[in-house]
Motif scaffolding. Structure first.
Motif, PDB file in Angstrom:
ATOM      1  N   LEU A  53      11.484  -1.548  13.821  1.00  0.00           N
ATOM      2  CA  LEU A  53      11.046  -0.414  13.029  1.00  0.00           C
ATOM      3  C   LEU A  53      12.053   0.737  13.084  1.00  0.00           C
ATOM      4  CD1 LEU A  53       7.292  -0.352  14.088  1.00  0.00           C
ATOM      5  CD2 LEU A  53       8.249  -1.428  12.069  1.00  0.00           C
ATOM      6  N   HIS A  54      11.870   1.714  12.178  1.00  0.00           N
ATOM      7  CA  HIS A  54      12.695   2.903  12.211  1.00  0.00           C
ATOM      8  C   HIS A  54      12.502   3.654  13.535  1.00  0.00           C
ATOM      9  CE1 HIS A  54      12.428   2.182   7.846  1.00  0.00           C
ATOM     10  NE2 HIS A  54      13.596   2.801   7.782  1.00  0.00           N
ATOM     11  N   ARG A  55      13.550   4.324  13.964  1.00  0.00           N
ATOM     12  CA  ARG A  55      13.536   5.100  15.206  1.00  0.00           C
ATOM     13  C   ARG A  55      13.245   4.220  16.415  1.00  0.00           C
ATOM     14  NH1 ARG A  55      16.629   8.090  13.889  1.00  0.00           N
ATOM     15  NH2 ARG A  55      16.187   9.442  15.659  1.00  0.00           N
ATOM     16  N   CYS A  56      13.652   2.961  16.336  1.00  0.00           N
ATOM     17  CA  CYS A  56      13.431   2.015  17.434  1.00  0.00           C
ATOM     18  C   CYS A  56      14.708   1.259  17.755  1.00  0.00           C
ATOM     19  CB  CYS A  56      12.296   1.050  17.095  1.00  0.00           C
ATOM     20  SG  CYS A  56      10.660   1.802  17.033  1.00  0.00           S
ATOM     21  N   THR A  87       9.875   2.448   3.172  1.00  0.00           N
ATOM     22  CA  THR A  87      10.168   3.845   3.469  1.00  0.00           C
ATOM     23  C   THR A  87       9.663   4.242   4.846  1.00  0.00           C
ATOM     24  OG1 THR A  87       9.977   4.371   1.128  1.00  0.00           O
ATOM     25  CG2 THR A  87       9.843   6.212   2.667  1.00  0.00           C
ATOM     26  N   MET A  88      10.507   4.943   5.574  1.00  0.00           N
ATOM     27  CA  MET A  88      10.094   5.409   6.892  1.00  0.00           C
ATOM     28  C   MET A  88       8.978   6.443   6.790  1.00  0.00           C
ATOM     29  SD  MET A  88      12.299   7.169   9.935  1.00  0.00           S
ATOM     30  CE  MET A  88      11.877   8.857   9.543  1.00  0.00           C
ATOM     31  N   PRO A  89       7.962   6.359   7.615  1.00  0.00           N
ATOM     32  CA  PRO A  89       6.899   7.363   7.595  1.00  0.00           C
ATOM     33  C   PRO A  89       7.452   8.774   7.728  1.00  0.00           C
ATOM     34  CG  PRO A  89       6.294   5.535   8.998  1.00  0.00           C
ATOM     35  CD  PRO A  89       7.725   5.315   8.611  1.00  0.00           C
ATOM     36  N   GLY A  90       6.906   9.684   6.946  1.00  0.00           N
ATOM     37  CA  GLY A  90       7.337  11.078   7.002  1.00  0.00           C
ATOM     38  C   GLY A  90       8.501  11.382   6.089  1.00  0.00           C
ATOM     39  N   PHE A  92       1.494   5.488   6.487  1.00  0.00           N
ATOM     40  CA  PHE A  92       2.261   4.715   7.458  1.00  0.00           C
ATOM     41  C   PHE A  92       2.844   3.485   6.779  1.00  0.00           C
ATOM     42  CE2 PHE A  92       2.414   1.583  10.974  1.00  0.00           C
ATOM     43  CZ  PHE A  92       3.243   2.268  11.839  1.00  0.00           C
ATOM     44  N   TYR A  93       4.140   3.489   6.551  1.00  0.00           N
ATOM     45  CA  TYR A  93       4.793   2.416   5.808  1.00  0.00           C
ATOM     46  C   TYR A  93       3.977   2.047   4.577  1.00  0.00           C
ATOM     47  CZ  TYR A  93       8.379   1.745   9.316  1.00  0.00           C
ATOM     48  OH  TYR A  93       9.437   1.932  10.143  1.00  0.00           O
ATOM     49  N   PRO A  94       4.008   2.895   3.560  1.00  0.00           N
ATOM     50  CA  PRO A  94       3.140   2.687   2.384  1.00  0.00           C
ATOM     51  C   PRO A  94       3.392   1.376   1.651  1.00  0.00           C
ATOM     52  CG  PRO A  94       4.835   4.348   1.952  1.00  0.00           C
ATOM     53  CD  PRO A  94       4.868   4.078   3.422  1.00  0.00           C
ATOM     54  N   ASP A  95       4.579   0.784   1.829  1.00  0.00           N
ATOM     55  CA  ASP A  95       4.901  -0.453   1.115  1.00  0.00           C
ATOM     56  C   ASP A  95       4.745  -1.690   1.988  1.00  0.00           C
ATOM     57  OD1 ASP A  95       5.694   1.100  -1.145  1.00  0.00           O
ATOM     58  OD2 ASP A  95       7.591   1.512  -0.128  1.00  0.00           O
ATOM     59  N   LEU A  96       4.101  -1.550   3.141  1.00  0.00           N
ATOM     60  CA  LEU A  96       4.031  -2.662   4.088  1.00  0.00           C
ATOM     61  C   LEU A  96       3.297  -3.870   3.517  1.00  0.00           C
ATOM     62  CD1 LEU A  96       4.570  -3.807   6.898  1.00  0.00           C
ATOM     63  CD2 LEU A  96       2.445  -2.721   7.666  1.00  0.00           C
ATOM     64  N   ASP A  97       2.181  -3.667   2.839  1.00  0.00           N
ATOM     65  CA  ASP A  97       1.425  -4.787   2.289  1.00  0.00           C
ATOM     66  C   ASP A  97       2.246  -5.527   1.239  1.00  0.00           C
ATOM     67  OD1 ASP A  97      -0.692  -4.198   3.931  1.00  0.00           O
ATOM     68  OD2 ASP A  97      -1.812  -3.089   2.411  1.00  0.00           O
ATOM     69  N   ARG A  98       2.939  -4.777   0.407  1.00  0.00           N
ATOM     70  CA  ARG A  98       3.778  -5.374  -0.634  1.00  0.00           C
ATOM     71  C   ARG A  98       4.920  -6.169  -0.003  1.00  0.00           C
ATOM     72  NH1 ARG A  98       4.435  -1.087  -2.817  1.00  0.00           N
ATOM     73  NH2 ARG A  98       2.821  -1.241  -4.401  1.00  0.00           N
ATOM     74  N   PHE A  99       5.539  -5.593   1.010  1.00  0.00           N
ATOM     75  CA  PHE A  99       6.615  -6.277   1.712  1.00  0.00           C
ATOM     76  C   PHE A  99       6.106  -7.563   2.353  1.00  0.00           C
ATOM     77  CE2 PHE A  99       8.620  -7.041   5.858  1.00  0.00           C
ATOM     78  CZ  PHE A  99       9.938  -7.273   5.466  1.00  0.00           C
ATOM     79  N   SER A 100       4.957  -7.491   2.997  1.00  0.00           N
ATOM     80  CA  SER A 100       4.400  -8.675   3.670  1.00  0.00           C
ATOM     81  C   SER A 100       4.151  -9.800   2.677  1.00  0.00           C
ATOM     82  CB  SER A 100       3.093  -8.305   4.374  1.00  0.00           C
ATOM     83  OG  SER A 100       3.300  -7.284   5.329  1.00  0.00           O
ATOM     84  N   ALA A 101       3.560  -9.462   1.523  1.00  0.00           N
ATOM     85  CA  ALA A 101       3.261 -10.491   0.529  1.00  0.00           C
ATOM     86  C   ALA A 101       4.544 -11.111  -0.023  1.00  0.00           C
ATOM     87  CB  ALA A 101       2.426  -9.888  -0.603  1.00  0.00           C
ATOM     88  N   SER A 102       5.540 -10.274  -0.302  1.00  0.00           N
ATOM     89  CA  SER A 102       6.801 -10.784  -0.839  1.00  0.00           C
ATOM     90  C   SER A 102       7.518 -11.665   0.180  1.00  0.00           C
ATOM     91  CB  SER A 102       7.711  -9.619  -1.253  1.00  0.00           C
ATOM     92  OG  SER A 102       7.141  -8.887  -2.313  1.00  0.00           O
ATOM     93  N   VAL A 135      20.354 -10.812   9.818  1.00  0.00           N
ATOM     94  CA  VAL A 135      20.338  -9.608   8.988  1.00  0.00           C
ATOM     95  C   VAL A 135      19.688  -8.490   9.787  1.00  0.00           C
ATOM     96  CG1 VAL A 135      19.488  -8.551   6.855  1.00  0.00           C
ATOM     97  CG2 VAL A 135      20.141 -10.975   6.879  1.00  0.00           C
ATOM     98  N   SER A 136      20.317  -7.322   9.816  1.00  0.00           N
ATOM     99  CA  SER A 136      19.718  -6.172  10.494  1.00  0.00           C
ATOM    100  C   SER A 136      19.773  -4.978   9.562  1.00  0.00           C
ATOM    101  CB  SER A 136      20.456  -5.851  11.801  1.00  0.00           C
ATOM    102  OG  SER A 136      19.871  -4.717  12.433  1.00  0.00           O
ATOM    103  N   TYR A 137      18.610  -4.588   9.071  1.00  0.00           N
ATOM    104  CA  TYR A 137      18.527  -3.441   8.153  1.00  0.00           C
ATOM    105  C   TYR A 137      17.084  -2.964   8.139  1.00  0.00           C
ATOM    106  CZ  TYR A 137      19.238  -0.600   3.950  1.00  0.00           C
ATOM    107  OH  TYR A 137      19.324   0.444   3.052  1.00  0.00           O
ATOM    108  N   GLU A 138      16.827  -1.798   8.730  1.00  0.00           N
ATOM    109  CA  GLU A 138      15.454  -1.353   8.913  1.00  0.00           C
ATOM    110  C   GLU A 138      14.756  -0.975   7.623  1.00  0.00           C
ATOM    111  OE1 GLU A 138      18.170   2.105  10.217  1.00  0.00           O
ATOM    112  OE2 GLU A 138      18.207  -0.076  10.031  1.00  0.00           O
TER     113      GLU A 138
END
Length: 259
Positions: free
Chosen positions: A12-15, A93-96, A102-112, A85-88
């Motif tokens: 994740l970002h900031r990790c 989009t990072m929260p904030g 909290f990761y507004p596109d997470l569901d879309r990313f997961s499905a894709s 591949v390493s690209y956060e």
């Protein structure tokens, strides 16, 4: 087609993403000698086919269109080497940054991503690095403060849903959405185990040439550790200029070591 997997480190970002990417860049030569292709941000920006990975979370394309998906699947299946591949920003989009969720596109990313895994013949594995929620939110807040956010941590967190999302649960959420081969590790554990720990976590070969080069070092893409601590102190004291031009001038001095 190679029988080695495609490894996607998605944050994740900031990790510690910058630390991992710098380690992979240092280890590029021995990894390539061992039959692995390293793809970082620059490669994903310039490779017209693999760049489709960056669209997995895009709001305009909940799932990749058939043409792009077919091209990406062919590239994955035809690659004769292992790929890491390493690209956060693959995860979205990072929260904030642009949204108060909290990761507004997470569901879309997961499905894709789940669809991509189902279409490709090669195994596609996901890696995440997490950290405790309190430390994570503090780091996200300071990331925004460097870019001009004037409020304190409590003000920053106020718009977010309660209880605050925990980054350590992202891996479980991905798996629940159908994404396969998801592995997560805490940032502290990753840094403590050095190059061998990072290699084993990513699923890369463990050899002296690779692990010595792959040893992660704490890094920040924008400031040194010392400069970041000083900026945090200025922000806590309310001494960061509110004027964008003055703040940018001060930020430039911090980034270049002239402050």
């Amino acid at each position: 087609m190679s029988d080695t997997p495609v490894i996607l480190h998605i944050g994740l970002h900031r990790c510690g993403s910058t630390s991992i990417q710098k380690a992979l860049a240092k280890a590029r030569a021995p990894l390539e000698a061992a039959g692995w292709r390293v793809m970082l941000r620059d490669a994903l920006m310039t490779d017209r086919t693999w760049a489709h990975l960056r669209r997995l979370h895009r709001p305009a394309a909940p799932l990749l269109d058939k043409v792009r998906l077919a091209r990406l699947v062919r590239a994955i299946d035809r690659e004769e080497r292992g790929v890491v591949v390493s690209y956060e920003n693959l995860i979205g989009t990072m929260p904030g940054t642009l949204a108060t969720s909290f990761y507004p596109d997470l569901d879309r990313f997961s499905a894709s991503l789940a669809m991509l895994q189902a279409k490709a013949r090669r195994r596609i594995e996901v890696r995440l690095v997490t950290r405790p929620a309190d430390a994570w939110w503090e780091s996200v807040h300071m990331f925004r403060a460097i870019r001009g956010y004037q409020g304190n941590l409590a003000d920053f967190l106020a718009p977010y849903p309660k209880p605050l999302p925990d980054p350590e649960k992202i891996a479980a959420k991905l798996a629940a959405a159908g994404v396969q081969h998801v592995a997560a590790i805490g940032l502290g554990a990753l840094m403590e185990t050095g190059g061998e720990g990072l290699a084993r976590f990513l699923g890369l070969p463990v050899s002296p040439a690779i692990t010595e080069a792959l040893t992660p070092e704490r890094a920040n893409a924008r400031m040194s550790t010392e400069a970041l601590a000083r900026w945090q102190a200025l922000h806590a004291a309310g001494e960061v200029p509110a004027d964008p031009a003055a703040r940018d001038a001060l930020l430039y001095r911090f980034r270049t070591g002239k402050a």
